[in-house]
Every structure is written in C-alpha cells, then in structure tokens.
Scaffold this active site. Structure first.
Site, mmCIF file in Angstrom:
data_model
loop_
_atom_site.group_PDB
_atom_site.id
_atom_site.type_symbol
_atom_site.label_atom_id
_atom_site.label_comp_id
_atom_site.label_asym_id
_atom_site.label_seq_id
_atom_site.Cartn_x
_atom_site.Cartn_y
_atom_site.Cartn_z
ATOM 1 N N CYS A 149 0.655 -1.131 -0.162
ATOM 2 C CA CYS A 149 0.094 0.087 0.006
ATOM 3 C C CYS A 149 0.782 1.144 0.086
ATOM 4 O O CYS A 149 1.329 1.634 0.852
ATOM 5 C CB CYS A 149 -0.945 0.037 1.221
ATOM 6 S SG CYS A 149 -1.873 1.337 1.428
ATOM 7 N N CYS A 152 -0.494 4.065 2.037
ATOM 8 C CA CYS A 152 -0.396 3.999 3.774
ATOM 9 C C CYS A 152 1.208 4.245 3.986
ATOM 10 O O CYS A 152 1.536 4.757 4.929
ATOM 11 C CB CYS A 152 -0.634 2.567 4.161
ATOM 12 S SG CYS A 152 -1.978 1.770 3.305
ATOM 13 N N ASP A 153 1.958 3.759 3.075
ATOM 14 C CA ASP A 153 3.479 3.506 3.582
ATOM 15 C C ASP A 153 4.345 4.500 2.813
ATOM 16 O O ASP A 153 5.505 4.548 3.138
ATOM 17 C CB ASP A 153 4.033 2.267 3.326
ATOM 18 C CG ASP A 153 3.189 1.202 4.451
ATOM 19 O OD1 ASP A 153 2.733 1.733 5.505
ATOM 20 O OD2 ASP A 153 2.855 -0.091 4.177
#
Ligand code: NAP
Length: 322
Positions: A149, A152-153
C-alpha cells in the site's frame, strides 16, 4: 416487527443458531462501520470477525489519511476504536469465520467455524487480500520495507529508493504516487510491455524519477531487520542479479474474499456486483468495501460503503415489517 420468512420455519434452526436482524461478515472498516450504523438503528447487529480482526487496515503501521487523526493512528488501534464504538451502541462481536452461506431464502443461513446463524439481512464486508509474490523474505520483511500500500506507507520512504513490482494500473498509479517521496522508483515487470492504461504509461515514462526493469522477476527479498535489496532474475537471459533498494511495493493484483458467495451472488472478476445503494443481486444482502470495490481501496471509502450498506439494510427491514 415481523418478517416475511419465505419458506423458512424458525423451529428448523438448531437451538444454538443465533437469529439476528443484521449479520455483518468481516471486521474491517466496512464491517465495523456497518455494525455501528446498524447498532445505532437499534438492530443489534452481530459481527463475525473473520480470521483477521480489523481487516487489512489493521496490518498498516500508521494510517495518516483517515480524517479525525491529525497525527495519524495505528491500523490496529483504529480497528479497536471502530469495534468499541460499534459495541457501545449494541453491536456484538463474535470471533468466528463464515465458511458456508445459503442465500436462497430469508432468513439467510450462515455457518461459521464455531456457530451457525440466521440473518434477516446480511452485510458482506469480507474485504480482499493483496496477491503475494510468495518468494523468500517477503513475509519476514513485510512492514520492514515490503508493503502492499503506497498510500499507507509511501511517506516512510522519503528520499529513499523504492522498487515497485507489477505492470498494471495499480503498479503505475502507486509508483507515480511514490515519486512524491522516494528519490527513485524502479518498476520491475515480468514482461516488456505494460498492462496499465496508456495515460498512466505516458505519465510514468515521462517522470524522471521512474525507471523500468523489463522481463524480470524478483526471486528473493533481502534484508534482516529491514529491506536492503532484491534478488532478481531476467526471464529472457536467465541472468541473476542483486538490486539495492530500501523498499519493495508489490502490486500484482488483489483477490477479493468472496469465494463463499460464488454461484449465489452476481460477481465480476471475483468482486461482488453492487449498485450505489450497496445492494447485491439478492434482496437483503448488501456488500461494502473491497469485496465489491477494486478501485478506491481506502479505509474511508470502505467505511463509507459500510455505513451506506447498513442504512439500506435498515430501510429493507422497515419495508419488510410494513
Ligand atoms: P492487474 O491489472 O491484474 O495487474 C497485475 C500486474 O501484476 C500485471 O502487470 C501482472 O503481469 C503482474 N503480475 C501478476 N502476478 C505476478 C507475479 N506473480 N509476479 C510478477 N508480476 C505479476 O492488477 P491491478 O493493477 O491491481 O489492477 C486491478 C484492476 O483495477 C484492473 O482492472 C485495473 O485497471 C484497475 N485499476 C484501475 C486504476 C485506475 O483506473 N486508475 C487504478 C488501479 C487499478 P502481466 O501483465 O504479465 O500479467
């Protein structure tokens, strides 16, 4: 309140069968948002958690794009908060995984690993799982440089080198997103032409931070406590090499967790077909999140769909009782 239980006699259920107005399958953002809304409608929903409490979101180290948390929130912490909020209004959470469903008549029958259930309405929030490469080091280094992701990261890879595996829309879109942070993004693809659409291809080809490695697969993720590189193999020449990188983002498709509903609900490419009211092909069965959505895949969009599904389940039950 009475329901038209077409063809089903409640006495035919075993004494341990729980009969609920709203049964929610899955405990990710979609499931818990549905449970919250159904609970606040005083429908006492029951949530079957599935094997991953909190869903995919719970495996994310830090979620920084869910509104209301200016400093970010841990994925599992957010899952806990979702659960507590739903329970506060009367939702019950059962640590069980559905392994069979019968949607041919209402109430719907659901068999779990440890219980059986009858549901006047069903909200499916079983989510999806990112496909894995299944190579050595991948599992061990997930969260330590291996990610599924970028949204997200990506932030954790400021001024670092990252690799993206895959040649589809997700790989290119997420790879381009990663150029906001990373010093370089190398897209490694097993063929020499991309599956992704032309617009994304053109954007990627013209971005100075994006490089491509063609006809190549990763055979091992290397690192001890964090990723240091990838072992690669060129599929045309057979040549093996080591590629230094700080992060590996894998986008080789997702698999929705919908096998349970095959033959009972209309599906497309494994995703449950729904309309904007989160209705499925069976009246009384609603779906939310990544079991039906392969486009947005965000905590907020899944939660929004969960809320919508529960609102529609509430309307459905009201109509049945008139
Ligand atoms: P996808 O289209 O299935 O692409 C997966 C990519 O991963 C392919 O390039 C495939 O290679 C590669 N791959 C699969 N298994 C692999 C393996 N074991 N090792 C190495 N490479 C592997 O998946 P996606 O990109 O997640 O897209 C899913 C759907 O969502 C698509 O319909 C896509 O159009 C849509 N989507 C749309 C957008 C957008 O419109 N902005 C954004 C994201 C996703 P091959 O090409 O060789 O098969």
């Amino acid at each position: 309140m009475t329901f038209n239980l077409s063809g089903f006699s409640p006495s035919s259920a075993s004494s341990e069968t729980k009969h609920v107005k709203v049964l929610v399958l899955g405990s990710g953002p979609a499931g818990f948002a549905a449970a919250l809304y159904a609970a606040r409608a005083e429908l006492a929903p029951l949530v079957l958690t599935g094997t991953e409490l909190g869903g995919q979101a719970a495996t994310t180290h830090l979620i920084e794009n869910y509104p209301g948390f200016p400093e970010g929130v841990g994925g599992s912490e957010l899952g806990d908060l979702f659960q507590k909020q739903a329970e506060r209004f009367g939702a019950t959470v059962e640590f069980d995984t559905a392994n069979a469903v019968d949607l041919s008549q209402r109430p719907f029958r659901v068999t779990g690993d440890s219980g059986s259930y009858l549901a006047d309405t069903l909200v499916i929030g079983t989510g999806a799982r990112p496909n894995h490469l299944d190579i050595p080091g991948e599992v061990e280094l997930t969260g330590k440089g291996v990610s599924y992701c970028a949204t997200c990261d990506g932030w954790f890879f400021k001024d670092k080198r990252v690799v993206v595996i895959g040649g589809g829309d997700s790989a290119l879109e997420e790879g381009l997103f990663l150029t906001r942070y990373a010093s370089s993004v190398t897209i490694i693809h097993r063929r020499e032409s991309l599956r992704a659409g032309k617009v994304l291809q053109n954007r990627a080809f013209s971005n100075p931070k994006v490089n491509f490695v063609w006809n190549t697969v990763a055979t091992q993720v290397v690192g001890t406590d964090k990723v240091t590189g990838l072992q690669l193999k060129n599929l045309q020449t057979g040549e093996e090499s080591f590629f230094e990188t700080d992060g590996v983002f894998i986008f080789i498709g997702h698999t929705p967790n919908t096998q349970l509903f095959e033959g009972q609900l209309e599906m497309q490419d494994g995703y449950i077909v729904s309309n904007h009211l989160m209705e499925t092909s069976v009246p009384g069965v609603f779906v939310a999140g990544e079991a039906t959505d392969n486009h947005f895949r965000q905590v907020i969009t899944s939660a929004g769909m969960g809320a919508a599904a529960a609102i529609q389940a509430t309307h459905f039950l009201e109509k049945q009782s008139q």
